[in-house]
Scaffold this motif. Sequence first.
Motif, PDB file in Angstrom:
ATOM      1  N   SER B 135       0.848  -1.187   0.000  1.00 16.76           N
ATOM      2  CA  SER B 135       0.000   0.000   0.000  1.00 16.76           C
ATOM      3  C   SER B 135       0.883   1.237   0.000  1.00 16.76           C
ATOM      4  CB  SER B 135      -0.913  -0.001   1.226  1.00 16.76           C
ATOM      5  OG  SER B 135      -0.177   0.369   2.362  1.00 16.76           O
ATOM      6  N   SER B 136       0.293   2.365  -0.409  1.00 15.12           N
ATOM      7  CA  SER B 136       1.105   3.580  -0.490  1.00 15.12           C
ATOM      8  C   SER B 136       1.595   3.986   0.901  1.00 15.12           C
ATOM      9  CB  SER B 136       0.294   4.705  -1.125  1.00 15.12           C
ATOM     10  OG  SER B 136      -0.889   4.920  -0.384  1.00 15.12           O
ATOM     11  N   ALA B 137       0.808   3.699   1.939  1.00 13.14           N
ATOM     12  CA  ALA B 137       1.245   4.050   3.291  1.00 13.14           C
ATOM     13  C   ALA B 137       2.492   3.254   3.667  1.00 13.14           C
ATOM     14  CB  ALA B 137       0.128   3.773   4.297  1.00 13.14           C
ATOM     15  N   GLU B 138       2.476   1.948   3.320  1.00 11.19           N
ATOM     16  CA  GLU B 138       3.637   1.119   3.651  1.00 11.19           C
ATOM     17  C   GLU B 138       4.871   1.594   2.903  1.00 11.19           C
ATOM     18  OE1 GLU B 138       1.199  -3.014   4.600  1.00 11.19           O
ATOM     19  OE2 GLU B 138       1.980  -2.616   2.607  1.00 11.19           O
ATOM     20  N   LEU B 139       4.669   1.895   1.599  1.00  8.82           N
ATOM     21  CA  LEU B 139       5.805   2.340   0.783  1.00  8.82           C
ATOM     22  C   LEU B 139       6.356   3.661   1.319  1.00  8.82           C
ATOM     23  CD1 LEU B 139       7.089   0.981  -1.653  1.00  8.82           C
ATOM     24  CD2 LEU B 139       5.928   2.653  -3.105  1.00  8.82           C
ATOM     25  N   GLY B 140       5.429   4.570   1.696  1.00 10.01           N
ATOM     26  CA  GLY B 140       5.855   5.851   2.233  1.00 10.01           C
ATOM     27  C   GLY B 140       6.647   5.677   3.522  1.00 10.01           C
ATOM     28  N   THR B 141       6.166   4.778   4.387  1.00  5.29           N
ATOM     29  CA  THR B 141       6.870   4.524   5.643  1.00  5.29           C
ATOM     30  C   THR B 141       8.272   3.997   5.372  1.00  5.29           C
ATOM     31  OG1 THR B 141       4.768   3.954   6.645  1.00  5.29           O
ATOM     32  CG2 THR B 141       6.732   3.284   7.824  1.00  5.29           C
ATOM     33  N   ILE B 142       8.347   3.046   4.427  1.00  4.69           N
ATOM     34  CA  ILE B 142       9.664   2.486   4.092  1.00  4.69           C
ATOM     35  C   ILE B 142      10.578   3.599   3.591  1.00  4.69           C
ATOM     36  CG2 ILE B 142      10.884   0.906   2.554  1.00  4.69           C
ATOM     37  CD1 ILE B 142       8.447  -0.896   2.595  1.00  4.69           C
ATOM     38  N   ALA B 143      10.049   4.492   2.722  1.00  6.93           N
ATOM     39  CA  ALA B 143      10.870   5.557   2.160  1.00  6.93           C
ATOM     40  C   ALA B 143      11.368   6.495   3.255  1.00  6.93           C
ATOM     41  CB  ALA B 143      10.064   6.332   1.126  1.00  6.93           C
ATOM     42  N   VAL B 144      10.442   6.937   4.140  1.00  9.43           N
ATOM     43  CA  VAL B 144      10.841   7.871   5.200  1.00  9.43           C
ATOM     44  C   VAL B 144      11.903   7.237   6.099  1.00  9.43           C
ATOM     45  CG1 VAL B 144      10.046   9.008   7.308  1.00  9.43           C
ATOM     46  CG2 VAL B 144       8.707   9.181   5.220  1.00  9.43           C
ATOM     47  N   THR B 145      11.686   5.962   6.460  1.00 10.58           N
ATOM     48  CA  THR B 145      12.652   5.310   7.340  1.00 10.58           C
ATOM     49  C   THR B 145      14.020   5.223   6.679  1.00 10.58           C
ATOM     50  OG1 THR B 145      10.763   3.876   7.742  1.00 10.58           O
ATOM     51  CG2 THR B 145      12.721   3.443   9.001  1.00 10.58           C
ATOM     52  N   PHE B 146      14.021   4.841   5.382  1.00 11.10           N
ATOM     53  CA  PHE B 146      15.314   4.704   4.713  1.00 11.10           C
ATOM     54  C   PHE B 146      16.039   6.037   4.613  1.00 11.10           C
ATOM     55  CE2 PHE B 146      14.204   0.414   3.306  1.00 11.10           C
ATOM     56  CZ  PHE B 146      15.439  -0.180   3.406  1.00 11.10           C
ATOM     57  N   VAL B 147      15.301   7.098   4.271  1.00 10.00           N
ATOM     58  CA  VAL B 147      15.934   8.419   4.170  1.00 10.00           C
ATOM     59  C   VAL B 147      16.525   8.806   5.518  1.00 10.00           C
ATOM     60  CG1 VAL B 147      15.475  10.877   3.874  1.00 10.00           C
ATOM     61  CG2 VAL B 147      14.543   9.219   2.238  1.00 10.00           C
ATOM     62  N   MET B 148      15.750   8.566   6.610  1.00  9.96           N
ATOM     63  CA  MET B 148      16.239   8.958   7.924  1.00  9.96           C
ATOM     64  C   MET B 148      17.484   8.159   8.312  1.00  9.96           C
ATOM     65  SD  MET B 148      14.290   8.836  11.524  1.00  9.96           S
ATOM     66  CE  MET B 148      14.238   7.076  11.567  1.00  9.96           C
ATOM     67  N   LEU B 149      17.445   6.838   8.069  1.00 14.80           N
ATOM     68  CA  LEU B 149      18.595   6.014   8.431  1.00 14.80           C
ATOM     69  C   LEU B 149      19.822   6.441   7.641  1.00 14.80           C
ATOM     70  CD1 LEU B 149      16.870   2.516   8.695  1.00 14.80           C
ATOM     71  CD2 LEU B 149      17.606   4.016  10.543  1.00 14.80           C
ATOM     72  N   LEU B 150      19.598   6.800   6.375  1.00 17.60           N
ATOM     73  CA  LEU B 150      20.703   7.243   5.530  1.00 17.60           C
ATOM     74  C   LEU B 150      21.295   8.542   6.067  1.00 17.60           C
ATOM     75  CD1 LEU B 150      21.637   5.808   2.948  1.00 17.60           C
ATOM     76  CD2 LEU B 150      20.556   7.657   1.640  1.00 17.60           C
ATOM     77  N   LEU B 151      20.405   9.473   6.474  1.00 20.03           N
ATOM     78  CA  LEU B 151      20.867  10.746   7.025  1.00 20.03           C
ATOM     79  C   LEU B 151      21.682  10.518   8.289  1.00 20.03           C
ATOM     80  CD1 LEU B 151      17.795  13.122   6.598  1.00 20.03           C
ATOM     81  CD2 LEU B 151      20.038  13.308   5.508  1.00 20.03           C
ATOM     82  N   ILE B 152      21.181   9.646   9.168  1.00 19.31           N
ATOM     83  CA  ILE B 152      21.892   9.364  10.419  1.00 19.31           C
ATOM     84  C   ILE B 152      23.265   8.770  10.120  1.00 19.31           C
ATOM     85  CG2 ILE B 152      21.870   7.875  12.463  1.00 19.31           C
ATOM     86  CD1 ILE B 152      19.855   9.821  12.940  1.00 19.31           C
ATOM     87  N   TRP B 153      23.260   7.829   9.170  1.00 23.59           N
ATOM     88  CA  TRP B 153      24.535   7.200   8.813  1.00 23.59           C
ATOM     89  C   TRP B 153      25.520   8.247   8.286  1.00 23.59           C
ATOM     90  CZ3 TRP B 153      26.780   6.695   3.854  1.00 23.59           C
ATOM     91  CH2 TRP B 153      27.931   5.910   3.828  1.00 23.59           C
ATOM     92  N   ALA B 154      25.034   9.118   7.370  1.00 19.86           N
ATOM     93  CA  ALA B 154      25.899  10.138   6.784  1.00 19.86           C
ATOM     94  C   ALA B 154      26.413  11.076   7.868  1.00 19.86           C
ATOM     95  CB  ALA B 154      25.141  10.921   5.717  1.00 19.86           C
ATOM     96  N   PHE B 155      25.535  11.411   8.828  1.00 23.78           N
ATOM     97  CA  PHE B 155      25.940  12.304   9.912  1.00 23.78           C
ATOM     98  C   PHE B 155      27.086  11.692  10.715  1.00 23.78           C
ATOM     99  CE2 PHE B 155      25.495  13.262  14.470  1.00 23.78           C
ATOM    100  CZ  PHE B 155      25.801  14.609  14.438  1.00 23.78           C
ATOM    101  N   PHE B 156      26.936  10.421  11.075  1.00 25.44           N
ATOM    102  CA  PHE B 156      27.982   9.797  11.889  1.00 25.44           C
ATOM    103  C   PHE B 156      29.243   9.529  11.077  1.00 25.44           C
ATOM    104  CE2 PHE B 156      24.591   8.687  14.926  1.00 25.44           C
ATOM    105  CZ  PHE B 156      25.204   9.160  16.055  1.00 25.44           C
ATOM    106  N   ARG B 157      29.086   9.325   9.754  1.00 25.44           N
ATOM    107  CA  ARG B 157      30.216   8.910   8.942  1.00 25.44           C
ATOM    108  C   ARG B 157      31.009  10.102   8.433  1.00 25.44           C
ATOM    109  NH1 ARG B 157      33.884   8.023   6.880  1.00 25.44           N
ATOM    110  NH2 ARG B 157      34.713   6.435   5.477  1.00 25.44           N
ATOM    111  N   PHE B 158      30.319  11.204   8.065  1.00 20.29           N
ATOM    112  CA  PHE B 158      31.001  12.257   7.317  1.00 20.29           C
ATOM    113  C   PHE B 158      31.161  13.571   8.054  1.00 20.29           C
ATOM    114  CE2 PHE B 158      29.185   9.609   3.831  1.00 20.29           C
ATOM    115  CZ  PHE B 158      30.407   9.154   3.340  1.00 20.29           C
ATOM    116  N   THR B 159      30.519  13.766   9.213  1.00 19.88           N
ATOM    117  CA  THR B 159      30.684  15.070   9.859  1.00 19.88           C
ATOM    118  C   THR B 159      31.630  14.950  11.048  1.00 19.88           C
ATOM    119  OG1 THR B 159      28.896  14.766  11.425  1.00 19.88           O
ATOM    120  CG2 THR B 159      28.302  15.664   9.276  1.00 19.88           C
ATOM    121  N   LYS B 160      32.213  16.082  11.388  1.00 17.25           N
ATOM    122  CA  LYS B 160      33.142  16.119  12.504  1.00 17.25           C
ATOM    123  C   LYS B 160      32.409  15.841  13.819  1.00 17.25           C
ATOM    124  CE  LYS B 160      37.022  18.963  13.849  1.00 17.25           C
ATOM    125  NZ  LYS B 160      37.594  20.312  13.869  1.00 17.25           N
TER     126      LYS B 160
END
Lengths: 312, 289
Positions: B135-160
């Motif tokens: 369903s679109s709700a499930e897909l949206g949830t998956i997308a939001v979670t992935f974007v957030m996890l990616l942001l967190i990863w980038a924050f820990f990996r690439f910022t001082k």
Amino acid sequence: MVLIAPLGFLGDYQLFRLTLIATYALALLGLNLVMGFGGQISLGHGAFYASGAYTTAILMTSAGVPYWATLPCAGAAGAALGFLVGWPALRLRGHYLALITLALATAIPQALKCKALEPWTGGVQGVIIDKPGAPFGLPLSPDGWLYLLALAITAVAFTLVANLLRGRIGRAIVAVRDHTLAAEAMGVHVARLKTRTFALSAALTALAGSLGALETEFVSPDSFTVFLSITLFVGSVVGGVASIGGAVAGAVFIVMVPPLANSVSRAAPGAVYGVILIACLYLMPSGIAGLLRRAAASSWWRKRKRGGEHVA
Amino acid sequence: MLGFWHQILAGVATGGIYASLALALVMIHQATHHINFAQGEMATFSAYLAYALMVSGVPYWGAFGITVVLSFALGALIERVLLRPLAHAPDLTLIGVFIGLLLILNALCGWIWDFTIKPFPSPFGSRPLLGGLVSSAELGTIAVTFVMLLLIWAFFRFTKLGLAMRAVAHNPESSRLVGIRVGAMLALGWGLAAAVGAVAGMMIAPVVFLDPNMMSGILLYAFAGALLGGLDNPFGAVLGGFLVGVIENVGGAYLVGTELKLSLALAVIAFVLMLKPSGLLGRAVASRV
């Protein structure tokens, strides 16, 4: 004698509340054994309370067992469940026991509602049981008899646990809490001792659950939510976790405070528990029992019993 | 077969929420070696904040952003006020404070917004996509979670700042010696964990409906996910969260029925503790005596 006196002049409702205090004191005795003396943290003793209550209810209604014979069965059921949960967690260091017990307390209401178990557990409706009357033609109301029964069982359990803690096993339990490595070096089998202590603690709380079921004449999944476990935890900490008397103080607290708070608002008991718990941890970490002990130690008690030692 | 794949994808969607909450747990556990038992209630409180903002007329994504920022501030504040003074307190004290926090936040939600169950809007609708597979709700949830996890990863990996936070989690004493402000990093970590939890809360609220106790079951799955992946490994926690989501959905549909889903999570916890207490990706800790 002072404790039997209320039978003479209190009404059934007051007796019911006193019986609840005795019952919760027994449940908290189990929890204090693990948290105060064993140094482990359980956030799920409500599950053991539930196991005792359901054992009694199911044996009475489905198997026709007399109520007094269900009490030891409830203790055994609690010990078995405690062993099952404690065994995986207590071999490890860290907060695994707190985690798995909280998980157990969260999962148990749903499991009790399960369709497959409905012939025994009654599903969402729960099980209704009869309050037992006084035996041998004693001139007591059912509430009076239950009060006497709960009082007797709780008193015996307190005596036994106090003796246990004074002896060799008790010293081993406290030694494991204070310095696990040293205790192990002295020959204490740490994992085994922790697991057995936990099973005993679960058995005591299950026994209390069994008494609780007889008092309320009813068990249902919604009486044993995770909030019950948290209530027991709060009672244990506020009463005084590392003392036997603390269990009584904690029981008075969790029986007396919610009705008072409830008259303010439905959200109040939770908030009051939370605030008192945090305040207690900051201001009097040894709880009401510790406070009383310090007050007593600084006044006349000291002069009369100079040199008297304390266990905890 | 379609039904089976649908269960898997639905499992990934809820698994993403467990993964976020498990990540929040692990972030705090790594830095302090404590499991934040109030993490679920903090997320619930955030979801209520978002609800209040939306009721007063703020559009969904505006409320989303404000809630994340407010939750971050609240998390950092909790660390600073409640937990900093207890840095060297015994375990029982800290767990007691977490439980107290859980009770207070739960009561606050019920007190401010009462105990009735409320619907919570989802910005993604609920149209079936890909022929009913998801369903679109499930897909949206998956997308939001992935974007957030990616942001967190980038924050820990690439910022001082991310590097400094990882240093503090790894070794606070040495970090302080090289000039990192350990206290600030801890508060920041709590803030981030609260913000991640807030997103998880807002994503799960349309599914389970808004209610002060909505997170207690979700937190159990997050525990199972964090343990399964390894309590000291953020990647493990995320992987474990997704796995638990799939196990829960597939097991609930084909194995034990929906009534024993929570017991399934309990079984996962017990099995991990028995067979591999360090989790799938965690390190086994050996301590010198």
